[in-house]
Design a protein around this motif. Structure first.
Motif, PDB file in Angstrom:
ATOM      1  N   ALA A  96       0.834  -1.208   0.000  1.00  0.00           N
ATOM      2  CA  ALA A  96       0.000   0.000   0.000  1.00  0.00           C
ATOM      3  C   ALA A  96       0.867   1.255   0.000  1.00  0.00           C
ATOM      4  O   ALA A  96       0.580   2.226  -0.704  1.00  0.00           O
ATOM      5  CB  ALA A  96      -0.931  -0.008   1.215  1.00  0.00           C
ATOM      6  N   SER A  97       1.969   1.237   0.783  1.00  0.00           N
ATOM      7  CA  SER A  97       2.852   2.408   0.850  1.00  0.00           C
ATOM      8  C   SER A  97       3.486   2.687  -0.507  1.00  0.00           C
ATOM      9  O   SER A  97       3.603   3.835  -0.925  1.00  0.00           O
ATOM     10  CB  SER A  97       3.968   2.190   1.874  1.00  0.00           C
ATOM     11  N   VAL A  98       3.919   1.613  -1.187  1.00  0.00           N
ATOM     12  CA  VAL A  98       4.550   1.786  -2.503  1.00  0.00           C
ATOM     13  C   VAL A  98       3.528   2.319  -3.507  1.00  0.00           C
ATOM     14  O   VAL A  98       3.799   3.259  -4.263  1.00  0.00           O
ATOM     15  CB  VAL A  98       5.163   0.456  -3.000  1.00  0.00           C
ATOM     16  N   LYS A  99       2.324   1.749  -3.488  1.00  0.00           N
ATOM     17  CA  LYS A  99       1.271   2.207  -4.404  1.00  0.00           C
ATOM     18  C   LYS A  99       0.929   3.676  -4.157  1.00  0.00           C
ATOM     19  O   LYS A  99       0.693   4.444  -5.094  1.00  0.00           O
ATOM     20  CB  LYS A  99       0.000   1.368  -4.201  1.00  0.00           C
ATOM     21  N   LEU A 100       0.891   4.042  -2.867  1.00  0.00           N
ATOM     22  CA  LEU A 100       0.569   5.426  -2.527  1.00  0.00           C
ATOM     23  C   LEU A 100       1.636   6.370  -3.079  1.00  0.00           C
ATOM     24  O   LEU A 100       1.331   7.434  -3.616  1.00  0.00           O
ATOM     25  CB  LEU A 100       0.464   5.575  -1.007  1.00  0.00           C
ATOM     26  N   LEU A 101       2.886   5.937  -2.962  1.00  0.00           N
ATOM     27  CA  LEU A 101       3.988   6.760  -3.462  1.00  0.00           C
ATOM     28  C   LEU A 101       3.911   6.891  -4.991  1.00  0.00           C
ATOM     29  O   LEU A 101       4.133   7.974  -5.536  1.00  0.00           O
ATOM     30  CB  LEU A 101       5.317   6.145  -3.031  1.00  0.00           C
ATOM     31  N   GLU A 102       3.584   5.807  -5.662  1.00  0.00           N
ATOM     32  CA  GLU A 102       3.417   5.858  -7.132  1.00  0.00           C
ATOM     33  C   GLU A 102       2.324   6.855  -7.493  1.00  0.00           C
ATOM     34  O   GLU A 102       2.446   7.642  -8.431  1.00  0.00           O
ATOM     35  CB  GLU A 102       3.016   4.476  -7.665  1.00  0.00           C
ATOM     36  N   GLN A 103       1.254   6.792  -6.706  1.00  0.00           N
ATOM     37  CA  GLN A 103       0.114   7.672  -6.913  1.00  0.00           C
ATOM     38  C   GLN A 103       0.523   9.146  -6.764  1.00  0.00           C
ATOM     39  O   GLN A 103      -0.010  10.017  -7.431  1.00  0.00           O
ATOM     40  CB  GLN A 103      -0.929   7.298  -5.856  1.00  0.00           C
ATOM     41  N   CYS A 104       1.475   9.386  -5.853  1.00  0.00           N
ATOM     42  CA  CYS A 104       1.886  10.759  -5.525  1.00  0.00           C
ATOM     43  C   CYS A 104       3.061  11.237  -6.370  1.00  0.00           C
ATOM     44  O   CYS A 104       3.552  12.347  -6.165  1.00  0.00           O
ATOM     45  CB  CYS A 104       2.252  10.866  -4.053  1.00  0.00           C
TER      46      CYS A 104
END
Ligand SMILES: [Zn+2]
Length: 238
Positions: free
Chosen positions: A129-137
């Protein structure tokens, strides 16, 4: 900015609209009330800190500045009561609405907004989830990049916490029983929703009792002042 407290009928309306929603959308619903200066289509793009600040102010307007909550000790499980003050939590905050931006290894990022949280809401694995959130940002990156996002997640999270401190409100707590200290996550969105839920249900219980006793309609009962309503409720033995 002066905020109007929702009237009782409006509390019921907010509650009814929020009941079936995901917590992220509930927070946005409440934020829409607290920020009438913004079109609701813009709210999902506000930084999470901006949402939390609006919710803290709404909490203050609806239920006062003092918050009492129960927290279980992370170490021994002992339940303790904590008292918070919205004024204290809102002290020295920045008032920036738009997500701040930063750079790591020539990659440009911004702090998360509610729209980003929604995209990872179903992700069960916290690291994933943290990695996906970073990709999103990630706003922009150089061509032919080989940056592994998983390797910069921790660094990015530290920067995000500094740039948008109200996004995650952490409370430094010490257990009165075992003496251990830890950081507890304080979720104003969840707290405020629980309070609105409790308020709405007690209002409906009052409507129910008075409607049954006197045959009045819901709007007639809500139009009574709380003092009159309490007096009638006393007369019918509630
Ligand atoms: Zn303890």
């Amino acid at each position: 900015m002066h905020m109007q407290a929702p009237r009782e009928a409006e509390i019921l309306e907010l509650w009814e609209r929020g009941l079936a929603r995901h917590p992220i959308d509930r927070a946005l619903l409440l934020c829409a009330w607290a920020r009438p200066d913004l079109p609701s289509s813009q709210l999902p793009d506000l930084s999470l800190g901006a949402i939390n600040r609006a919710l803290l102010r709404l909490r203050e307007t609806c239920f006062g500045s003092r918050i009492s909550a129960y927290v279980d000790c992370e170490h021994c499980g002992e339940r303790m009561e904590i008292t918070l003050d919205t004024g204290q939590l809102l002290k020295d905050v920045n008032e920036k609405d738009t997500p701040a931006e930063f750079e790591i290894s020539n990659h440009r990022f911004r702090v998360p907004c509610s729209r980003d949280l929604a995209t990872i809401a179903l992700e069960r694995d916290i690291k994933e989830a943290s990695v996906k959130l970073l990709e999103q940002c990630c706003l922009s990156h150089p061509d032919n990049t080989d940056l592994e996002f998983s390797s910069v997640v921790a660094e990015a999270e530290t920067i995000m916490a500094n740039l948008d401190p109200e996004a995650n409100i952490n409370l430094a707590l010490t257990c009165e029983d075992c003496g251990e200290s830890w950081l507890a996550d304080f979720n104003i969105g969840a707290l405020l929703w629980d309070e609105i839920d409790a308020r709405a249900r007690s209002l409906l219980a009052e409507v129910h009792s008075l409607a049954r006793a006197y045959g009045w309609t819901e709007s007639e009962i809500l139009a009574l002042s709380p003092q009159r309503r309490a007096t009638y409720l006393g007369m019918v033995g509630i």
